[in-house]
Design an enzyme around this catalytic site. Structure first.
Site, PDB file in Angstrom:
ATOM      1  N   THR A   1       0.873  -1.171   0.000  1.00 44.53           N
ATOM      2  CA  THR A   1       0.000   0.000   0.000  1.00 44.53           C
ATOM      3  C   THR A   1       0.900   1.208   0.000  1.00 44.53           C
ATOM      4  O   THR A   1       2.090   1.090  -0.267  1.00 44.53           O
ATOM      5  CB  THR A   1      -0.922  -0.004   1.221  1.00 44.53           C
ATOM      6  OG1 THR A   1      -1.688   1.196   1.198  1.00 44.53           O
ATOM      7  CG2 THR A   1      -0.151  -0.068   2.517  1.00 44.53           C
TER       8      THR A   1
ATOM      9  N   ASN B   1      -2.018  18.240  -6.315  1.00 46.56           N
ATOM     10  CA  ASN B   1      -0.792  17.735  -6.917  1.00 46.56           C
ATOM     11  C   ASN B   1      -0.022  18.807  -7.674  1.00 46.56           C
ATOM     12  O   ASN B   1       1.203  18.718  -7.809  1.00 46.56           O
ATOM     13  CB  ASN B   1      -1.121  16.545  -7.821  1.00 46.56           C
ATOM     14  CG  ASN B   1      -1.418  15.312  -6.989  1.00 46.56           C
ATOM     15  OD1 ASN B   1      -0.517  14.687  -6.451  1.00 46.56           O
ATOM     16  ND2 ASN B   1      -2.685  14.993  -6.849  1.00 46.56           N
TER      17      ASN B   1
END
Length: 394
Positions: A182, A389
């Site tokens: 993950t 982002n």
């Protein structure tokens, strides 16, 4: 009552790795040596802590501690990054009275920047002094980057020999498309489990949970999942009933965390549960689920609450799976949108107006080609993902 398994202590510190003045360094320590296992990114640019940890666990599947920093990924940092990673283990180990070879590292943050070793030197004693004063919740908060909330799940499991506890902590919101891992996660347990069995249970649980989620289709350089079980409960897991119960609990905890990763996808507002059945094979079903889940057109339609079945069908068609187009059926939130190669004769915009306002959106795809099936959790894609982002380093 603490949700932590027996024999584990936690610490956090504000080292100054991030712009915000908040804890960004986390440590957990088992009072006794714990059986340790891990799964890691398969990105061909693994971060220094991934390389170091894989070598440590290959040599000895045992650990006393895990230390995680946020703010600096220590990825693509060359030999200096490797040296710095090992030095952090020495600093933390010396401060906490631990053998550095028993401390597993993990890092998250911007790729390419070297660790700020002056800050590590100052923070290590502070971190050690806090040991036992923090909680799993504090640990989960300290490892966050763009996360909107800490990710935590726990279970108590009644086994024939007694009760054992599990707690899992994770971070991740973007660059989420794990491959045997993950973003960053630790799951702790106080059962007595043999090392090879623990690794097997962990890998199987990861494959059913973290490996079935996507936010943006990107696999990080730093993906790491650690599992530590220290036997502090005195309850052994060896018989079939105990193994099955522990396995189910592990899948449940990691499943909670995996869902939270998608729920907290940067700018996300929806969790699509894409369930594909009737494929020629499970691999074909996975191709379809991932193609739909990664489609930016599907994601933006879900964000816009638009029942645009054409985007789903187009993604199914380019997935590479084998099927006959006239056999495919597609439903969204229980409303069948597509059958026999054409849309159904329903006012699905009206039928789906309210369901599409919910967070959880089931997408059911039947291929009519065989027994294969696969389920994937995927986020939608909204304006905020670009904002987060675009500003990540600035």
């Amino acid at each position: 009552m603490s949700i932590a398994p027996q024999g584990f202590r936690f610490a956090v510190a504000a080292a100054g790795f991030r712009k915000e003045n908040r804890p960004d360094l986390a440590l957990l320590v088992s009072d006794v040596p714990a059986v340790a296992a891990g799964t890691f990114t398969q990105n061909r640019f693994p971060a220094a802590p991934v390389v170091v940890a894989k070598a440590m666990l290959a040599e000895r599947p045992e650990a006393r501690a895990v230390v995680i920093n946020s703010g600096q990924a220590n990825a693509c940092t060359g030999d200096e990054g490797m040296r710095n990673c090992r030095l952090t283990l020495e600093l933390v180990g010396r401060a906490a009275g631990l053998d550095p070879s028993a401390v597993l590292p993990a890092s998250t943050g911007v790729i390419g920047a070297q660790l700020k070793m002056d800050l590590w030197e100052k923070a290590a004693p502070v971190l050690a002094a806090n040991l036992g004063q923090s909680t799993p919740e504090d640990f989960a908060s300290a490892i966050m980057t763009t996360d909107a909330f800490p990710k935590l799940s726990h279970r108590e499991v009644a086994l024939p020999g007694g009760v054992v506890r599990l707690v899992g902590m994770a971070k991740g919101a973007g660059m989420i498309c794990p491959n045997m891992a993950t973003m960053l996660s630790v799951v702790l347990c106080d059962a007595e489990v043999e090392a090879s069995l623990w690794q097997k249970l962990l890998r199987e649980a990861v494959d059913q949970t973290f490996n079935r989620v996507t936010v943006d289709g990107d696999t990080s350089t730093n993906d790491t999942l650690y599992g530590l079980t220290n036997g502090a409960s005195g309850v052994a897991v060896a018989d079939g009933e105990s193994v099955a119960a522990l396995s189910a609990a592990l899948v449940s905890v990691l499943g909670d965390l995996a869902y939270m990763l998608v729920q907290d996808g940067e700018g996300a507002s929806k969790v699509a549960r894409i369930h594909v059945t009737g494929a020629r094979s499970d691999a074909d079903a996975e191709r379809v689920a991932r193609t739909v889940g990664h489609s930016q057109l599907v994601k933006t339609a879900l964000y816009g609450r638009d029942a645009n079945w054409g985007r789903i069908v187009a993604a199914v068609g380019r997935s590479g799976a084998e099927f006959e187009p006239e056999d495919v059926r597609v439903s969204l939130c229980g409303v069948e949108l597509f059958r026999n190669g054409q849309p159904t004769d329903l006012d699905f915009d009206a039928l789906l107006e309210e369901p599409l306002k919910r967070r959880d959106l089931p997408i059911d795809i039947i291929l009519g080609a065989g027994p294969g099936s696969y389920t994937l959790l995927a986020s939608d894609l909204g304006h905020e993902y670009v904002n987060v982002n675009a500003d990540y380093r600035s």
